[in-house]
Scaffold this motif. Structure first.
Motif, PDB file in Angstrom:
ATOM      1  N   VAL A  63       0.771  -1.091   0.198  1.00 33.20           N
ATOM      2  CA  VAL A  63      -0.165   0.096   0.012  1.00 33.20           C
ATOM      3  C   VAL A  63       0.643   1.173   0.064  1.00 33.20           C
ATOM      4  CG1 VAL A  63      -1.755  -1.090   0.979  1.00 33.20           C
ATOM      5  CG2 VAL A  63      -0.189   0.139   2.631  1.00 33.20           C
ATOM      6  N   LYS A  64       1.998   1.186  -0.071  1.00 33.15           N
ATOM      7  CA  LYS A  64       2.962   2.391   0.170  1.00 33.15           C
ATOM      8  C   LYS A  64       2.898   3.123  -1.142  1.00 33.15           C
ATOM      9  CE  LYS A  64       6.878   0.606   2.724  1.00 33.15           C
ATOM     10  NZ  LYS A  64       8.284   0.261   2.811  1.00 33.15           N
ATOM     11  N   GLY A  65       2.672   4.372  -0.895  1.00 30.05           N
ATOM     12  CA  GLY A  65       2.471   5.343  -2.201  1.00 30.05           C
ATOM     13  C   GLY A  65       1.106   5.538  -2.283  1.00 30.05           C
ATOM     14  N   ARG A  66       0.319   4.606  -1.762  1.00 33.39           N
ATOM     15  CA  ARG A  66      -1.248   4.780  -2.222  1.00 33.39           C
ATOM     16  C   ARG A  66      -2.198   5.199  -0.845  1.00 33.39           C
ATOM     17  NH1 ARG A  66      -3.991   0.469  -3.720  1.00 33.39           N
ATOM     18  NH2 ARG A  66      -2.686  -0.966  -2.750  1.00 33.39           N
ATOM     19  N   PHE A  67      -1.748   4.513   0.003  1.00 39.41           N
ATOM     20  CA  PHE A  67      -2.666   4.649   1.498  1.00 39.41           C
ATOM     21  C   PHE A  67      -1.422   5.773   2.280  1.00 39.41           C
ATOM     22  CE2 PHE A  67      -4.730   0.662   1.598  1.00 39.41           C
ATOM     23  CZ  PHE A  67      -5.373   0.565   0.292  1.00 39.41           C
ATOM     24  N   THR A  68      -2.582   6.557   3.241  1.00 44.62           N
ATOM     25  CA  THR A  68      -1.884   7.504   4.024  1.00 44.62           C
ATOM     26  C   THR A  68      -2.489   7.479   5.557  1.00 44.62           C
ATOM     27  OG1 THR A  68      -1.374   9.106   2.493  1.00 44.62           O
ATOM     28  CG2 THR A  68      -1.317   9.708   4.653  1.00 44.62           C
ATOM     29  N   VAL A  69      -1.939   7.042   6.527  1.00 38.62           N
ATOM     30  CA  VAL A  69      -2.602   6.891   7.704  1.00 38.62           C
ATOM     31  C   VAL A  69      -2.157   8.223   8.443  1.00 38.62           C
ATOM     32  CG1 VAL A  69      -0.472   5.861   8.933  1.00 38.62           C
ATOM     33  CG2 VAL A  69      -2.719   5.387  10.001  1.00 38.62           C
ATOM     34  N   SER A  70      -3.424   8.899   9.311  1.00 35.88           N
ATOM     35  CA  SER A  70      -3.012   9.883  10.114  1.00 35.88           C
ATOM     36  C   SER A  70      -3.964   9.669  11.471  1.00 35.88           C
ATOM     37  CB  SER A  70      -3.560  11.175   9.238  1.00 35.88           C
ATOM     38  OG  SER A  70      -5.073  11.085   8.917  1.00 35.88           O
ATOM     39  N   ARG A  71      -3.845  10.716  12.356  1.00 29.68           N
ATOM     40  CA  ARG A  71      -4.410  10.499  13.586  1.00 29.68           C
ATOM     41  C   ARG A  71      -4.706  12.058  14.482  1.00 29.68           C
ATOM     42  NH1 ARG A  71      -1.454   6.667  18.211  1.00 29.68           N
ATOM     43  NH2 ARG A  71      -2.667   7.392  20.029  1.00 29.68           N
ATOM     44  N   ASP A  72      -5.714  12.221  14.749  1.00 36.39           N
ATOM     45  CA  ASP A  72      -6.262  13.415  15.573  1.00 36.39           C
ATOM     46  C   ASP A  72      -6.239  12.771  17.023  1.00 36.39           C
ATOM     47  OD1 ASP A  72      -7.639  15.516  16.667  1.00 36.39           O
ATOM     48  OD2 ASP A  72      -8.457  15.956  14.748  1.00 36.39           O
ATOM     49  N   ASN A  73      -5.278  13.385  17.707  1.00 34.64           N
ATOM     50  CA  ASN A  73      -5.264  12.996  19.044  1.00 34.64           C
ATOM     51  C   ASN A  73      -6.341  13.697  19.979  1.00 34.64           C
ATOM     52  OD1 ASN A  73      -3.084  10.997  18.890  1.00 34.64           O
ATOM     53  ND2 ASN A  73      -1.644  12.635  19.082  1.00 34.64           N
ATOM     54  N   ALA A  74      -6.651  14.944  19.528  1.00 36.67           N
ATOM     55  CA  ALA A  74      -7.578  15.509  20.371  1.00 36.67           C
ATOM     56  C   ALA A  74      -8.989  14.838  20.195  1.00 36.67           C
ATOM     57  CB  ALA A  74      -7.893  17.232  19.608  1.00 36.67           C
ATOM     58  N   LYS A  75      -9.349  14.000  18.942  1.00 35.19           N
ATOM     59  CA  LYS A  75     -10.520  13.313  18.920  1.00 35.19           C
ATOM     60  C   LYS A  75     -10.600  11.836  18.974  1.00 35.19           C
ATOM     61  CE  LYS A  75     -12.383  16.515  15.344  1.00 35.19           C
ATOM     62  NZ  LYS A  75     -12.860  16.762  14.145  1.00 35.19           N
ATOM     63  N   ASN A  76      -9.176  11.415  19.326  1.00 36.71           N
ATOM     64  CA  ASN A  76      -8.705   9.865  19.363  1.00 36.71           C
ATOM     65  C   ASN A  76      -9.448   9.147  18.450  1.00 36.71           C
ATOM     66  OD1 ASN A  76      -7.678  10.155  22.080  1.00 36.71           O
ATOM     67  ND2 ASN A  76      -9.761  10.393  23.152  1.00 36.71           N
ATOM     68  N   THR A  77      -9.046   9.844  17.183  1.00 37.64           N
ATOM     69  CA  THR A  77      -9.359   9.121  15.937  1.00 37.64           C
ATOM     70  C   THR A  77      -8.198   8.935  15.029  1.00 37.64           C
ATOM     71  OG1 THR A  77     -11.487  10.177  16.138  1.00 37.64           O
ATOM     72  CG2 THR A  77     -10.991   9.356  14.014  1.00 37.64           C
ATOM     73  N   VAL A  78      -8.178   7.768  14.331  1.00 32.41           N
ATOM     74  CA  VAL A  78      -7.193   7.557  13.384  1.00 32.41           C
ATOM     75  C   VAL A  78      -7.809   7.378  11.939  1.00 32.41           C
ATOM     76  CG1 VAL A  78      -7.249   5.191  13.578  1.00 32.41           C
ATOM     77  CG2 VAL A  78      -5.359   5.975  12.675  1.00 32.41           C
ATOM     78  N   TYR A  79      -6.998   7.709  10.975  1.00 35.28           N
ATOM     79  CA  TYR A  79      -7.835   7.702   9.506  1.00 35.28           C
ATOM     80  C   TYR A  79      -6.860   6.790   8.602  1.00 35.28           C
ATOM     81  CZ  TYR A  79     -10.076  11.717  11.643  1.00 35.28           C
ATOM     82  OH  TYR A  79     -10.632  12.803  12.253  1.00 35.28           O
ATOM     83  N   LEU A  80      -7.439   6.367   7.513  1.00 33.92           N
ATOM     84  CA  LEU A  80      -6.938   5.692   6.647  1.00 33.92           C
ATOM     85  C   LEU A  80      -7.362   6.304   5.179  1.00 33.92           C
ATOM     86  CD1 LEU A  80      -4.444   3.541   5.943  1.00 33.92           C
ATOM     87  CD2 LEU A  80      -6.407   2.031   5.616  1.00 33.92           C
ATOM     88  N   GLN A  81      -6.400   7.056   4.585  1.00 32.99           N
ATOM     89  CA  GLN A  81      -6.835   7.665   3.379  1.00 32.99           C
ATOM     90  C   GLN A  81      -6.474   6.550   2.389  1.00 32.99           C
ATOM     91  OE1 GLN A  81      -8.840  10.633   2.430  1.00 32.99           O
ATOM     92  NE2 GLN A  81      -8.445   9.458   0.211  1.00 32.99           N
ATOM     93  N   MET A  82      -7.199   6.043   1.299  1.00 29.97           N
ATOM     94  CA  MET A  82      -6.956   5.105   0.441  1.00 29.97           C
ATOM     95  C   MET A  82      -7.026   5.565  -0.993  1.00 29.97           C
ATOM     96  SD  MET A  82      -8.575   1.596   2.220  1.00 29.97           S
ATOM     97  CE  MET A  82     -10.215   2.259   2.112  1.00 29.97           C
ATOM     98  N   ASN A  83      -5.963   5.900  -1.573  1.00 27.04           N
ATOM     99  CA  ASN A  83      -6.182   6.295  -3.019  1.00 27.04           C
ATOM    100  C   ASN A  83      -5.728   5.344  -4.156  1.00 27.04           C
ATOM    101  OD1 ASN A  83      -6.879   8.970  -2.022  1.00 27.04           O
ATOM    102  ND2 ASN A  83      -4.680   9.395  -1.914  1.00 27.04           N
ATOM    103  N   ASN A  84      -6.204   5.206  -5.447  1.00 29.30           N
ATOM    104  CA  ASN A  84      -5.586   4.504  -6.550  1.00 29.30           C
ATOM    105  C   ASN A  84      -6.319   3.071  -6.079  1.00 29.30           C
ATOM    106  OD1 ASN A  84      -4.697   3.569  -8.852  1.00 29.30           O
ATOM    107  ND2 ASN A  84      -2.717   3.483  -7.948  1.00 29.30           N
TER     108      ASN A  84
END
Length: 118
Positions: A63-84
């Protein structure tokens, strides 16, 4: 205890994008890593990506180059942006939490289905 709730899964065409969210609640004082795993029918659950409390990220080669993981500690939430997205990305995606000192995830979400059509 920690509760994890994923959202954002669905059906998308190859080449499209999708963003998964995972909201954490409960006793999370010692949480160090939040991550994503996936499991396709007939296959073992596999690692996808992770992010530490400090923001360091890691990805599976697939998934390298296509997916991006991020985190919002204030909201205790993690995201996974999946492209292509590709048909081989089709799987149930699970959010996870690994506390300090653990070798593997301590908590799992219920999973959200991602289906990529060709």
């Amino acid at each position: 205890q920690v509760q994890l709730v994923e959202s954002g899964g669905g059906l998308v065409q190859a080449g499209g994008s999708l963003r998964l969210s995972c909201a954490a609640s409960g006793s999370i004082f010692t949480i160090n890593v939040m991550g994503w795993y996936r499991q396709a029918p007939g296959k073992q659950r596999e690692y996808v990506a992770q992010i530490t409390s400090g923001g360091s990220t890691s990805y599976a080669d697939s998934v390298k180059g296509r997916f991006t993981v991020s985190r919002d500690n204030a909201k205790n939430t993690v995201y996974l942006q999946m492209n292509n997205l590709k048909p081989e990305d089709t799987a149930v995606y699970y959010c996870s939490v690994k506390k300090y000192g653990s070798l593997s995830p301590d908590y799992w979400g219920q999973g959200t289905q991602v289906t990529v059509s060709s």
